[in-house]
Write a protein that holds these residues in place. Sequence first.
Motif, PDB file in Angstrom:
ATOM      1  N   PHE A 104       0.843  -1.060  -0.233  1.00 40.99           N
ATOM      2  CA  PHE A 104       0.070   0.038   0.739  1.00 40.99           C
ATOM      3  C   PHE A 104       1.284   1.428  -0.476  1.00 40.99           C
ATOM      4  O   PHE A 104       0.991   1.810  -0.822  1.00 40.99           O
ATOM      5  CB  PHE A 104      -0.925  -0.441   1.521  1.00 40.99           C
ATOM      6  N   ILE A 105       2.331   1.079   1.111  1.00 46.05           N
ATOM      7  CA  ILE A 105       2.946   2.563   0.909  1.00 46.05           C
ATOM      8  C   ILE A 105       3.501   2.153  -0.269  1.00 46.05           C
ATOM      9  O   ILE A 105       4.101   3.465  -0.848  1.00 46.05           O
ATOM     10  CB  ILE A 105       3.903   2.066   2.074  1.00 46.05           C
ATOM     11  N   LYS A 106       3.544   1.303  -0.947  1.00 45.66           N
ATOM     12  CA  LYS A 106       4.573   1.874  -2.747  1.00 45.66           C
ATOM     13  C   LYS A 106       3.381   2.124  -3.433  1.00 45.66           C
ATOM     14  O   LYS A 106       4.193   2.927  -4.169  1.00 45.66           O
ATOM     15  CB  LYS A 106       5.112   0.514  -2.894  1.00 45.66           C
ATOM     16  N   GLU A 107       2.519   1.640  -3.013  1.00 47.57           N
ATOM     17  CA  GLU A 107       1.150   2.392  -4.621  1.00 47.57           C
ATOM     18  C   GLU A 107       1.141   3.495  -4.694  1.00 47.57           C
ATOM     19  O   GLU A 107       1.082   4.533  -4.962  1.00 47.57           O
ATOM     20  CB  GLU A 107       0.107   1.507  -3.801  1.00 47.57           C
ATOM     21  N   GLN A 108       0.632   4.029  -2.919  1.00 48.00           N
ATOM     22  CA  GLN A 108       0.321   5.500  -2.592  1.00 48.00           C
ATOM     23  C   GLN A 108       1.958   6.604  -2.564  1.00 48.00           C
ATOM     24  O   GLN A 108       1.637   7.381  -3.421  1.00 48.00           O
ATOM     25  CB  GLN A 108       0.343   5.818  -0.844  1.00 48.00           C
ATOM     26  N   ILE A 109       2.864   5.869  -2.859  1.00 44.99           N
ATOM     27  CA  ILE A 109       4.273   6.540  -3.411  1.00 44.99           C
ATOM     28  C   ILE A 109       4.124   6.819  -4.499  1.00 44.99           C
ATOM     29  O   ILE A 109       4.730   8.035  -5.200  1.00 44.99           O
ATOM     30  CB  ILE A 109       5.306   5.686  -2.958  1.00 44.99           C
ATOM     31  N   GLU A 110       3.861   5.604  -5.380  1.00 48.26           N
ATOM     32  CA  GLU A 110       3.914   5.837  -6.875  1.00 48.26           C
ATOM     33  C   GLU A 110       2.282   6.447  -7.668  1.00 48.26           C
ATOM     34  O   GLU A 110       3.602   7.283  -8.582  1.00 48.26           O
ATOM     35  CB  GLU A 110       3.019   4.372  -7.565  1.00 48.26           C
ATOM     36  N   HIS A 111       1.130   6.526  -6.603  1.00 54.98           N
ATOM     37  CA  HIS A 111       0.031   6.879  -7.444  1.00 54.98           C
ATOM     38  C   HIS A 111      -0.411   8.483  -6.402  1.00 54.98           C
ATOM     39  O   HIS A 111      -1.643   8.290  -6.843  1.00 54.98           O
ATOM     40  CB  HIS A 111      -1.068   6.496  -8.436  1.00 54.98           C
TER      41      HIS A 111
END
Length: 470
Positions: A71-78
């Motif tokens: 989830f953290i990675k997804e939020q950082i990406e988009h």
Amino acid sequence: MNYNILDFKTDGKNYLYSGNTGQIAEISQELKDLLNRDIRNDKIIKIQKTNPVIFSPSPVRIIKFGYSKDFIKEQIEHGLKQMTLGVTNQCNLRCKYCVYSGNFKNFRTHSNKCMSLEIAVKSIDFFLKHISKTENYKFLTFYGGEPLLNFDLISQVINYVKSKSNANIYYSITTNGTLLDEEKINFLSKNKIFLMISLDGDKTVHDKNRVSFFGEPTFDIIMHNLEKIKEIDANYYKYYLIFSTTLTESCDYQQLDLFFSRLKKSCKVSGVLAYGSKNIRSLDKHSKNRKYIVDRFIEGCLRHRYDRIDDYDGYIFPLNVVGTIIKLIHKRRVSNNFLLEKNYLFKNHCIPGATKIFVSPEGNFFPCEKLDAHNHLMIGNINEGIKLKNIENMLNKFMSIKNKYCTNCPFLDICNLCLQSASDGEKFDTKKFELFCYYAKHDIENGLKIYSRILEKDENALNFLLLNQD
């Protein structure tokens, strides 16, 4: 009796706050006395059996950051919502309490470093690539030092953003207000840039700490510039300008209220940072007329002056001082069952690199402007992007501190202390966290008393806090 509760008292009633459920309940004086004397008799046993969730220890055994790696990675990406550009470390003032004054251990000092157009453009490209597609409010903020010392870069950046993107982006600048000339004001007004001007009160209060490089007062300059803004664009002054006010050790809340009520403008209020400096005293022990400002806030609530944003006049400053902690309490989670679990997921914290990013003049990434130059909290740079490993490491270290201090705290589910509360600029610092924790508990406990006093008289008086007024 290791119950996860706090009992407190208003002028006429006794209450119990349950950390396990988030509930606030009125209790008898007898029960309050029994709890305070730690007596376990038949009455307490009966109450415990009737309310086993409330009268139980905290179930929390370990605190974890509340979001998964994916989830953290997804939020950082988009999911990036805000980028703050530190366009310069220069400043034309030498405010006595400034964390960059050289009076604070492990903090950077003023310097001639300025962000180049190349770094700014790369930063904007990163921002536009990772910006949230769903968030309505997306901000690009300019910060310093004094950002208007690099005004040419600011204007170039805004023009660049508009040429590259149709995204609904809001712009803001945090400034000391001394460099606002006609050219700058016209540009700010034309581009609808939110302007946050540092103003600590009337001439006596403001000029005590906020002085020029040569030690000269700055209040009259700022007031002159405010009049200039009103002359050029009165609507811009009314809708796009707010003040940033630092409450210092000797602040008089009544004096400040009278001053800001005349200006009829909102303030972002923060207490002076004393930790790490031998020259600055903390706010809580030396301020004056705290009761006055609390009573004014309560009066504003009970008169429903905060129900409409255009009806704030005369009550703006009390809302800015008291309202933040009351909103935190009012929007807390409440349940008849356990809110807390053995493995507690802590979510009262931003996601570093996703909620916002601060970019230093050199192009280094930090979670926010409050952590500027906390090098152990650097999360990447414009060339390499976000380093997930850095974020994971810092959150693990912060969670280890929370596990040491917070598992049995009744305010665990309300508290929003962040990385800043545990960083001394160079490393994680448990002594600083202990101090910030003390202040946070003090504020929440006092907030519960104020909150209950208001609802005793009008159960609808705080409904305005549920509106999106962030």
